[in-house]
Every structure is written in structure tokens, then in C-alpha cells.
Design an enzyme around this catalytic site. Structure first.
Site, short mmCIF file in Angstrom:
data_model
loop_
_atom_site.label_atom_id
_atom_site.label_comp_id
_atom_site.label_asym_id
_atom_site.label_seq_id
_atom_site.Cartn_x
_atom_site.Cartn_y
_atom_site.Cartn_z
N ARG A 1 11.43 -1.60 11.41
CA ARG A 1 10.33 -1.20 12.28
C ARG A 1 10.13 -2.21 13.40
O ARG A 1 10.27 -3.41 13.19
CB ARG A 1 9.03 -1.09 11.47
CG ARG A 1 8.85 0.25 10.82
CD ARG A 1 7.74 0.30 9.81
NE ARG A 1 6.47 -0.31 10.22
CZ ARG A 1 5.36 -0.25 9.49
NH1 ARG A 1 5.37 0.39 8.32
NH2 ARG A 1 4.25 -0.82 9.90
N ARG B 1 -0.37 -8.80 13.35
CA ARG B 1 -0.94 -7.78 12.44
C ARG B 1 -1.82 -8.43 11.38
O ARG B 1 -2.87 -7.90 11.02
CB ARG B 1 0.19 -6.96 11.80
CG ARG B 1 0.87 -6.03 12.80
CD ARG B 1 2.22 -5.57 12.31
NE ARG B 1 2.15 -4.77 11.11
CZ ARG B 1 3.19 -4.56 10.31
NH1 ARG B 1 4.38 -5.09 10.59
NH2 ARG B 1 3.07 -3.81 9.24
N LYS C 1 0.83 -1.21 0.00
CA LYS C 1 0.00 0.00 0.00
C LYS C 1 0.87 1.26 0.00
O LYS C 1 0.67 2.17 -0.80
CB LYS C 1 -0.91 0.04 1.24
CG LYS C 1 -1.84 -1.13 1.38
CD LYS C 1 -2.71 -1.00 2.63
CE LYS C 1 -1.98 -0.99 3.95
NZ LYS C 1 -1.27 -2.23 4.29
N ARG D 1 11.86 -5.76 5.24
CA ARG D 1 11.69 -4.33 4.96
C ARG D 1 12.63 -3.48 5.81
O ARG D 1 12.88 -3.76 6.98
CB ARG D 1 10.25 -3.91 5.27
CG ARG D 1 10.07 -2.40 5.19
CD ARG D 1 8.64 -1.98 5.15
NE ARG D 1 7.89 -2.38 6.33
CZ ARG D 1 6.58 -2.21 6.45
NH1 ARG D 1 5.90 -1.66 5.47
NH2 ARG D 1 5.96 -2.60 7.53
N ARG E 1 -9.60 1.46 8.41
CA ARG E 1 -9.17 0.13 8.78
C ARG E 1 -10.21 -0.62 9.60
O ARG E 1 -9.97 -1.78 9.96
CB ARG E 1 -7.91 0.28 9.65
CG ARG E 1 -6.74 -0.50 9.15
CD ARG E 1 -5.55 0.10 9.83
NE ARG E 1 -4.44 -0.77 9.87
CZ ARG E 1 -3.28 -0.46 9.30
NH1 ARG E 1 -3.14 0.64 8.59
NH2 ARG E 1 -2.27 -1.26 9.43
P1 AP5 Z 1 4.89 -1.56 1.89
O1 AP5 Z 1 4.57 -0.74 0.69
O2 AP5 Z 1 5.59 -0.91 3.02
O3 AP5 Z 1 3.57 -2.32 2.39
P2 AP5 Z 1 2.33 -1.76 3.22
O4 AP5 Z 1 1.13 -2.48 2.70
O5 AP5 Z 1 2.30 -0.27 3.22
O6 AP5 Z 1 2.71 -2.35 4.63
P3 AP5 Z 1 2.66 -1.68 6.09
O7 AP5 Z 1 3.33 -2.65 7.00
O8 AP5 Z 1 3.18 -0.29 6.12
O9 AP5 Z 1 1.16 -1.67 6.32
P4 AP5 Z 1 0.47 -1.72 7.64
O10 AP5 Z 1 -0.90 -1.50 7.16
O11 AP5 Z 1 0.63 -2.91 8.51
O12 AP5 Z 1 1.23 -0.63 8.53
P5 AP5 Z 1 0.92 0.89 8.80
O13 AP5 Z 1 2.20 1.59 8.77
O14 AP5 Z 1 -0.22 1.38 7.99
O15 AP5 Z 1 5.73 -2.83 1.38
C1 AP5 Z 1 6.24 -3.77 2.31
C2 AP5 Z 1 7.62 -4.28 1.85
O16 AP5 Z 1 7.47 -5.00 0.64
C3 AP5 Z 1 8.63 -3.15 1.53
O17 AP5 Z 1 9.89 -3.58 1.91
C4 AP5 Z 1 8.54 -2.98 0.01
O18 AP5 Z 1 9.75 -2.52 -0.53
C5 AP5 Z 1 8.22 -4.41 -0.44
N1 AP5 Z 1 7.34 -4.45 -1.61
C6 AP5 Z 1 6.24 -3.67 -1.86
N2 AP5 Z 1 5.65 -4.03 -3.02
C7 AP5 Z 1 6.39 -5.06 -3.52
C8 AP5 Z 1 6.27 -5.86 -4.70
N3 AP5 Z 1 5.31 -5.68 -5.59
N4 AP5 Z 1 7.19 -6.84 -4.89
C9 AP5 Z 1 8.19 -7.03 -3.98
N5 AP5 Z 1 8.35 -6.30 -2.85
C10 AP5 Z 1 7.45 -5.32 -2.61
O19 AP5 Z 1 0.39 0.81 10.31
C11 AP5 Z 1 1.22 0.50 11.38
C12 AP5 Z 1 0.42 0.49 12.68
O20 AP5 Z 1 -0.15 1.79 12.91
C13 AP5 Z 1 -0.78 -0.46 12.71
O21 AP5 Z 1 -0.41 -1.77 13.04
C14 AP5 Z 1 -1.64 0.21 13.77
O22 AP5 Z 1 -1.15 -0.04 15.06
C15 AP5 Z 1 -1.45 1.68 13.48
N6 AP5 Z 1 -2.43 2.20 12.52
C16 AP5 Z 1 -2.18 2.71 11.28
N7 AP5 Z 1 -3.31 3.09 10.68
C17 AP5 Z 1 -4.31 2.82 11.56
C18 AP5 Z 1 -5.71 2.97 11.50
N8 AP5 Z 1 -6.33 3.51 10.43
N9 AP5 Z 1 -6.44 2.56 12.57
C19 AP5 Z 1 -5.86 2.05 13.66
N10 AP5 Z 1 -4.53 1.87 13.78
C20 AP5 Z 1 -3.75 2.26 12.74
#
Ligand code: AP5
Length: 216
Positions: free
Chosen positions: A161, A172, A13, A127, A88
Site C-alpha cells: 500500500r 498515520r 483490526k 504488509r 475514527r
Molecule cells: P492489519 O490487520 O492489516 O492491521 P490494521 O489494524 O487493519 O491496519 P490498517 O493499516 O489497515 O489500519 P488503518 O487503520 O491505518 O488503515 P485503513 O485501511 O483503515 O495488520 C497489519 C499487518 O500486520 C498485516 O500484514 C498482518 O498480516 C499483520 N498482523 C496482524 N495481526 C498480527 C499479529 N497478531 N501478529 C503478527 N502480525 C500480524 O485506513 C487507511 C486510510 O483510509 C486512513 O489513513 C484514512 O486516510 C482513510 N480512512 C479509513 N477510515 C477512515 C475513517 N473512518 N475516517 C477518515 N479516514 C478514514
């Protein structure tokens, strides 16, 4: 244009939202990035959410909704924005619709990036993230080009992270299934959902998304 990226942790994402934001010149709003900045700054919100985030659970809806209502009402969001990691929960999705309705706006597309659990775990455990600008890399799939420990964009240090350890990744994924996956149905019913095959290369995934953004 308002676009939402939906998908499990590690589906790409953030990677795709960032690229699309550069292409469309619209702000990329990643709730995880905003929250991590609050944690780094040890703000009141940051101190409150740090342990919840590190355990792989969701921050309470009320905190997220306050944060996001303020953010999407800022002036740079007038022409649209790209959401990554929000909404979410069903409560967040319904509240987002209500907030947008107040300014006669609505979501145009919701991209649901689909990736199997085995690949998600491999991606997240490899990552590395920039401490300063939040750009994501992967030790094998997308390493930093100039120096493996430094961000290509801003030169700052890369780190792993706290929630990218295998046990927390599994939590997660469980939380995603229990609290977020139902949004697929929510947006399907609104006829806004587009499934994206997230297991191909970053460029191919982006091409598929781009093609669907321009489609009427
Ligand atoms: P990446 O693009 O970073 O993936 P992502 O889907 O963004 O993963 P996140 O871990 O950031 O999502 P998340 O939803 O768990 O965490 P968030 O930060 O939102 O890609 C991942 C890896 O794969 C990278 O190394 C990339 O290079 C690689 N990659 C990408 N595409 C690829 C491809 N096509 N092929 C190969 N490799 C690839 O949230 C963190 C925390 O914050 C949550 O757990 C929660 O506690 C809190 N939080 C955030 N938003 C909310 C909300 N709305 N409500 C409540 N709590 C929230």
C-alpha cells in the site's frame, strides 16, 4: 450484533475483523478497503480522497459519514456487522450512535487492540495486500502460502500500500494519537470497551476476541 474494532494502524483490526466476520457470518465493513476500491475505480470520491489517504491523514468526516450511513443501512446489515476503521473521530462516533438509535440498535462490543509503535511499524512496512479482495499478508509473519506474490484466496497480485512506507506510517500513528485515541475513553464511558493484547499471534488474538464476543 454490532462490533467495532479500534486500534492504531497495523494493530490487526482488519485481520481480526475479517476472521470474526467469517465466524459470525456478519458483513465486515472496513472503511479503508471501501475507500481504496473507490480510489482504484477513480470514482469522484476516490479522486477526492486519494492524496489524503496517501499522505496518512484522515478523509473528511462528512464524506465518511455519507458513505457509512448508506452502507450500514443496506439489507445485509440487518442482523449486525463488524466495523474496522470506523469510527475514527469523536464526530464519527457520535454520529454512529445517532444513526443506530434511529433503528433501535446499538454497538455491543468495542475491541481495542493494543500494540506498541515499534511492532506496528514492523508489521505495516512488511504488509502486502491483495489487489482484488484486500486480504492482508505479511512478508515474515503471515506470508502467502502458495506463492509469495499471489493471494491464497483469489490468486490476484499482492502489492504494498502507498501509505505503508515508513514516513507515512509515522504520520498515520501521529494522526491516530491526535484524532482517534480519545475514542478509547468515549467507549470506556459507555462500558463497551474491551482491551485486547494484540502482540500475540494472530490465532491467540482471535481466541481472546472470540471469548469476549460470546461472554454476556
Ligand atoms: P492489519 O490487520 O492489516 O492491521 P490494521 O489494524 O487493519 O491496519 P490498517 O493499516 O489497515 O489500519 P488503518 O487503520 O491505518 O488503515 P485503513 O485501511 O483503515 O495488520 C497489519 C499487518 O500486520 C498485516 O500484514 C498482518 O498480516 C499483520 N498482523 C496482524 N495481526 C498480527 C499479529 N497478531 N501478529 C503478527 N502480525 C500480524 O485506513 C487507511 C486510510 O483510509 C486512513 O489513513 C484514512 O486516510 C482513510 N480512512 C479509513 N477510515 C477512515 C475513517 N473512518 N475516517 C477518515 N479516514 C478514514
Amino acid at each position: 450484533m454490532i462490533i467495532v474494532f479500534l486500534g492504531p494502524p497495523g494493530s490487526g483490526k482488519g485481520t481480526q475483523a475479517r476472521q470474526l466476520s467469517e465466524k459470525l457470518k456478519l458483513p465486515h465493513i472496513g472503511t479503508g478497503n471501501i475507500l481504496r476500491r473507490e480510489v482504484q475505480a477513480a470514482s469522484t470520491l476516490g479522486l477526492k480522497v486519494k492524496d489524503v489517504m496517501n499522505s496518512g491523514n484522515l478523509v473528511p468526516d462528512a464524506d465518511i459519514l455519507e458513505l457509512m450511513t448508506n452502507r450500514i443501512n443496506e439489507s445485509d446489515c440487518k442482523s449486525g456487522f463488524i466495523l474496522d476503521g470506523f469510527p475514527r473521530t469523536t464526530k464519527q462516533a457520535k454520529s454512529l450512535d445517532e444513526i443506530l438509535e434511529k433503528s433501535n440498535r446499538q454497538i455491543k462490543r468495542v475491541f481495542n487492540i493494543k500494540v506498541s509503535d515499534a511492532i506496528l511499524i514492523e508489521r505495516l512496512s512488511g504488509r502486502r495486500t491483495c489487489k482484488q479482495c484486500g486480504t492482508n499478508y505479511h512478508i515474515i509473519n503471515a506470508p502467502a502460502k502458495k506463492n509469495k506474490d499471489q493471494c491464497d484466496k483469489c490468486g490476484s497480485e499482492l502489492y504494498q500500500r502507498a501509505d505503508d512506507k515508513v514516513a507515512t506510517i509515522k504520520q498515520r500513528l501521529k494522526v491516530y494519537e491526535e484524532q482517534t485515541a480519545s475514542l478509547i475513553y468515549f467507549y470506556k464511558q459507555q462500558d463497551k470497551l474491551i482491551d485486547i493484547r494484540g502482540e500475540s499471534s494472530i490465532d491467540r488474538v482471535f481466541k481472546e476476541i472470540e471469548g469476549n464476543v460470546s461472554r454476556q
